[in-house]
Design a protein around this motif. Structure first.
Motif, short mmCIF file in Angstrom:
data_model
loop_
_atom_site.label_atom_id
_atom_site.label_comp_id
_atom_site.label_asym_id
_atom_site.label_seq_id
_atom_site.Cartn_x
_atom_site.Cartn_y
_atom_site.Cartn_z
N LEU A 44 13.31 -46.26 -15.15
CA LEU A 44 13.66 -45.33 -16.21
C LEU A 44 13.45 -43.89 -15.77
O LEU A 44 14.26 -43.00 -16.07
CB LEU A 44 12.84 -45.60 -17.47
CG LEU A 44 13.32 -46.71 -18.41
CD1 LEU A 44 13.32 -48.08 -17.72
CD2 LEU A 44 12.48 -46.76 -19.67
N GLN A 45 12.38 -43.66 -15.02
CA GLN A 45 12.11 -42.31 -14.53
C GLN A 45 13.13 -41.89 -13.47
O GLN A 45 13.51 -40.72 -13.40
CB GLN A 45 10.70 -42.24 -13.96
CG GLN A 45 9.60 -42.39 -15.02
CD GLN A 45 8.22 -42.32 -14.41
OE1 GLN A 45 7.90 -43.08 -13.50
NE2 GLN A 45 7.39 -41.42 -14.90
N GLY A 50 15.03 -38.40 -11.96
CA GLY A 50 15.21 -38.42 -10.52
C GLY A 50 14.00 -38.83 -9.72
O GLY A 50 13.90 -38.52 -8.53
N TYR A 51 13.08 -39.57 -10.34
CA TYR A 51 11.88 -40.03 -9.64
C TYR A 51 12.26 -40.91 -8.46
O TYR A 51 12.92 -41.93 -8.62
CB TYR A 51 10.98 -40.79 -10.61
CG TYR A 51 9.76 -41.43 -9.99
CD1 TYR A 51 8.73 -40.65 -9.51
CD2 TYR A 51 9.65 -42.82 -9.91
CE1 TYR A 51 7.60 -41.23 -8.94
CE2 TYR A 51 8.52 -43.41 -9.35
CZ TYR A 51 7.50 -42.61 -8.87
OH TYR A 51 6.39 -43.19 -8.32
N ARG A 52 11.86 -40.50 -7.25
CA ARG A 52 12.13 -41.22 -6.00
C ARG A 52 13.64 -41.43 -5.76
O ARG A 52 14.04 -42.43 -5.17
CB ARG A 52 11.39 -42.55 -5.97
CG ARG A 52 9.89 -42.40 -5.77
CD ARG A 52 9.20 -43.75 -5.69
NE ARG A 52 7.79 -43.62 -5.36
CZ ARG A 52 7.27 -43.64 -4.13
NH1 ARG A 52 8.06 -43.82 -3.09
NH2 ARG A 52 5.97 -43.50 -3.93
N VAL A 53 14.46 -40.52 -6.21
CA VAL A 53 15.90 -40.58 -5.96
C VAL A 53 16.25 -39.57 -4.88
O VAL A 53 16.18 -38.36 -5.11
CB VAL A 53 16.70 -40.28 -7.25
CG1 VAL A 53 18.20 -40.24 -6.94
CG2 VAL A 53 16.40 -41.32 -8.32
N PRO A 57 25.34 -40.36 -5.67
CA PRO A 57 25.00 -41.42 -6.63
C PRO A 57 23.89 -42.33 -6.09
O PRO A 57 23.67 -42.40 -4.88
CB PRO A 57 26.31 -42.17 -6.80
CG PRO A 57 27.03 -41.96 -5.51
CD PRO A 57 26.67 -40.57 -5.07
N PHE A 58 23.21 -43.00 -7.02
CA PHE A 58 22.05 -43.81 -6.66
C PHE A 58 22.07 -45.11 -7.46
O PHE A 58 22.41 -45.13 -8.63
CB PHE A 58 20.78 -43.02 -6.99
CG PHE A 58 19.49 -43.75 -6.70
CD1 PHE A 58 19.06 -43.92 -5.39
CD2 PHE A 58 18.72 -44.25 -7.74
CE1 PHE A 58 17.86 -44.58 -5.12
CE2 PHE A 58 17.52 -44.91 -7.47
CZ PHE A 58 17.10 -45.08 -6.16
N ASN A 237 2.14 -42.01 -14.28
CA ASN A 237 2.15 -40.91 -15.24
C ASN A 237 3.25 -41.13 -16.25
O ASN A 237 4.15 -40.33 -16.43
CB ASN A 237 2.34 -39.57 -14.52
CG ASN A 237 2.14 -38.39 -15.44
OD1 ASN A 237 1.23 -38.38 -16.26
ND2 ASN A 237 3.00 -37.38 -15.33
N ALA A 238 3.17 -42.30 -16.91
CA ALA A 238 4.23 -42.69 -17.85
C ALA A 238 4.37 -41.72 -19.01
O ALA A 238 5.43 -41.65 -19.64
CB ALA A 238 3.95 -44.10 -18.38
N SER A 239 3.33 -40.96 -19.30
CA SER A 239 3.40 -39.99 -20.40
C SER A 239 4.36 -38.86 -20.11
O SER A 239 4.87 -38.23 -21.03
CB SER A 239 2.01 -39.41 -20.67
OG SER A 239 1.58 -38.61 -19.57
#
Length: 325
Positions: A44-45, A50-53, A57-58, A237-239
């Motif tokens: 979801l992140q 763009g977490y770890r992207v 396109p990805f 750091n889901a928050s």
């Protein structure tokens, strides 16, 4: 082949079903015909911020089960047609995924493909939090944030097996608290009141170990729930809050300590250590001592619905995509 691709960051609507060429493995890699994919909050992140992207396109997706399709140069110990589970750095939301051979695991005897998709990240994470990083000792008490989620559901069981004197969970609703108690927690507290609940449950002492994937203000409050010489492990750091700074004033007076853990960081930087942890962790499933509850299954074309469910914070246990079951 089919793949779920994001071309921009945003809500679940940016997840697009596309047709692309099946990837081929390079040196040290294998390609896998994907059967099931475990859905993680990190997916979801990746989609939203763009977490770890590395680039667009990805294709998202960090863990999968399936059958080895092709083996790249220099790969040993893996053969075409072999059932495997794997951690990826993205690319699992597809009919075929290419993964580093260093983060591929043979599926343990007696574990079905559906369950195997939940093994690569959840079980080694839970094991490492309790044993490797958390260093739980017999009789100690544990507080687990997000106790009804994928890792939370398992880590409470692992802590019990390790001899914890009491295992408490923190959740966002009464229905999740009931779920947490059913999967083995001694008690489950609501996010709004967990500090007071911990003091009541421990006679004011606090807990010995706090496991926190939430971060932000929740992490700070968890630190205050520690007993003298208590330990905290931060593993997410889901928050989405800004990282909270911890220093001498918070740690020194009561001899507290804090550590960090990332299963994806371990997979990228020390895969040999990951395999050691996974070997010990997988044994808990094959012997039936730990249950991995899958609470919802979605087709690949329903991935946006799966993301909406996880984003709603109403889901419990583990969600999976049935890509080619």
């Amino acid at each position: 082949m089919r793949a779920i691709q994001i071309g921009e960051f945003g809500g679940p609507e940016v997840l697009r079903l596309v047709e692309v060429e099946a990837p081929e493995p390079g040196p040290g890699e294998v390609s896998v015909d994907v059967q099931y994919v475990g859905i993680n909050f990190a997916d979801l992140q990746a989609r939203s911020v763009g977490y770890r992207v590395p680039s667009l396109p990805f294709v998202p997706g960090l863990e999968l089960s399936g059958v080895v399709r092709a083996v790249g140069e220099g790969v040993e110990g893996l053969t075409v047609g072999q059932p495997v589970a794997a951690i990826t750095q993205g690319g699992a939301y597809a009919d075929v995924a290419v993964v580093s051979a260093a983060t591929v695991f043979a599926i343990p005897e007696g574990v079905d493909m559906r369950t195997a998709a939940t093994l690569p990240t959840v079980l080694p994470t839970a094991y490492a939090l309790v044993h490797t990083v958390g260093r739980l000792q017999g009789g100690e008490s544990v507080l687990v944030q997000a106790a009804a989620g994928g890792v939370g559901t398992v880590v409470g069981q692992v802590a019990k097996l390790a001899g914890a004197g009491a295992v408490y969970g923190v959740v966002s609703s009464e229905s999740k608290a009931e779920f947490a108690r059913k999967v083995g927690y001694d008690d489950a507290f609501l996010t709004a009141t967990f500090e007071e609940d911990v003091r009541r449950a421990t006679g004011g002492r606090g807990v010995d170990l706090v496991l926190d994937p939430v971060g932000g203000e929740t992490l700070r409050r968890g630190l205050e729930s520690l007993a003298i010489f208590g330990r905290m492990v931060s593993y997410g750091n889901a928050s989405g809050e800004a990282p909270w700074q911890i220093g001498q004033p918070e740690l020194y007076p009561r001899g507290r300590s804090i550590a960090g853990f990332s299963i994806l960081g371990l997979a990228a930087g020390a895969p040999e250590v990951l395999h050691e942890i996974a070997a010990a962790a997988f044994g808990l499933v094959t012997t039936g001592r730990v249950d991995l509850p899958i609470t919802a299954e979605f087709a690949l074309t329903e991935v946006a619905e799966a993301h909406r469910l996880m984003e709603s914070r109403t889901s419990t246990g583990k969600l999976v995509l049935a890509v080619n079951p």
